[in-house]
Design a protein around this motif. Structure first.
Motif, PDB file in Angstrom:
ATOM      1  N   GLN A   1     -14.347   2.013  10.606  1.00  0.00           N
ATOM      2  CA  GLN A   1     -13.727   2.845   9.571  1.00  0.00           C
ATOM      3  C   GLN A   1     -12.209   2.838   9.711  1.00  0.00           C
ATOM      4  O   GLN A   1     -11.480   2.764   8.720  1.00  0.00           O
ATOM      5  N   LYS A   2     -11.741   2.902  10.951  1.00  0.00           N
ATOM      6  CA  LYS A   2     -10.300   2.889  11.188  1.00  0.00           C
ATOM      7  C   LYS A   2      -9.707   1.540  10.797  1.00  0.00           C
ATOM      8  O   LYS A   2      -8.621   1.482  10.204  1.00  0.00           O
TER       9      LYS A   2
ATOM     10  N   GLU B   1      -9.390   1.537   7.097  1.00  0.00           N
ATOM     11  CA  GLU B   1      -8.278   2.398   6.715  1.00  0.00           C
ATOM     12  C   GLU B   1      -6.943   1.674   6.906  1.00  0.00           C
ATOM     13  O   GLU B   1      -6.073   1.707   6.037  1.00  0.00           O
ATOM     14  N   ILE B   2      -6.798   1.008   8.026  1.00  0.00           N
ATOM     15  CA  ILE B   2      -5.557   0.287   8.311  1.00  0.00           C
ATOM     16  C   ILE B   2      -5.387  -0.897   7.356  1.00  0.00           C
ATOM     17  O   ILE B   2      -4.284  -1.167   6.876  1.00  0.00           O
TER      18      ILE B   2
ATOM     19  N   LYS C   1     -16.898   4.294  13.892  1.00  0.00           N
ATOM     20  CA  LYS C   1     -15.589   4.964  13.822  1.00  0.00           C
ATOM     21  C   LYS C   1     -14.452   3.943  13.901  1.00  0.00           C
ATOM     22  O   LYS C   1     -13.459   4.056  13.179  1.00  0.00           O
TER      23      LYS C   1
ATOM     24  N   PHE D   1      -5.633   6.104  16.064  1.00  0.00           N
ATOM     25  CA  PHE D   1      -6.530   7.160  15.625  1.00  0.00           C
ATOM     26  C   PHE D   1      -5.749   8.443  15.327  1.00  0.00           C
ATOM     27  O   PHE D   1      -4.809   8.788  16.052  1.00  0.00           O
ATOM     28  N   SER D   2      -6.143   9.127  14.265  1.00  0.00           N
ATOM     29  CA  SER D   2      -5.539  10.417  13.917  1.00  0.00           C
ATOM     30  C   SER D   2      -6.092  11.490  14.855  1.00  0.00           C
ATOM     31  O   SER D   2      -7.088  11.262  15.559  1.00  0.00           O
TER      32      SER D   2
ATOM     33  N   GLN E   1      -9.677  12.157  14.040  1.00  0.00           N
ATOM     34  CA  GLN E   1     -10.535  11.084  14.544  1.00  0.00           C
ATOM     35  C   GLN E   1     -10.680  11.171  16.060  1.00  0.00           C
ATOM     36  O   GLN E   1     -11.761  10.934  16.594  1.00  0.00           O
TER      37      GLN E   1
END
Length: 150
Positions: free
Chosen positions: A87-88, A91-92, A84, A58-59, A62
């Protein structure tokens, strides 16, 4: 506990703690009369949460969002947290696809280059990067006398 104790407990640097404070992810619960930052067990648990969230990718933004949920659990649903995570994952997956494309392009460059001792003025990798083109292995062959040396 003072910042030094928090650092030892979690294996991070003082700069990391201060950075998380600047990012508003963590804040000391109080200050001593001498001005030292003081942290409670809850602060230590919050730092552990931040570090675990960071360790799974997670950023900081995030993590900030997850902490907002953590701080107000009764106002959120489990599905909000799951969203969440999903979504991650998306993204990955996108990043992995991009990395695979990078790898394929680099492999083409590598395959096309003789890697010999000829001058870099003849290097197919540099030529392809200068021209914005891809190269094929047959475009760049090592001269016969150098093939014998390798």
């Amino acid at each position: 506990m003072k910042i030094g104790e928090l650092v030892k407990r979690h294996g991070v640097s003082v700069d990391t703690i201060r950075f998380y404070e600047k990012q508003q992810l963590l804040s000391p619960s109080a200050r001593s009369d001498a001005g030292y930052r003081l942290y409670l067990e809850a602060d230590s648990q919050r730092l552990a949460f931040i570090l675990r969230a960071k360790s799974v990718g997670f950023s900081l933004q995030q993590i900030h969002e997850l902490l907002q949920i953590e701080d107000n659990k009764s106002q959120w649903q489990c599905s909000d947290v799951k969203d969440k995570v999903q979504q991650k994952i998306q993204e990955i997956s996108k990043q992995l696809a991009e990395l695979q494309q990078f790898k394929q392009a680099l492999q083409q460059l590598d395959d096309a280059c003789c890697g010999g001792s000829i001058s870099a003025t003849e290097c197919s990798i540099l030529t392809a990067l200068e021209q914005g083109s891809t190269v094929k292995p047959e475009q760049h062959k090592m001269p016969p006398q150098q093939q014998e040396q390798n």
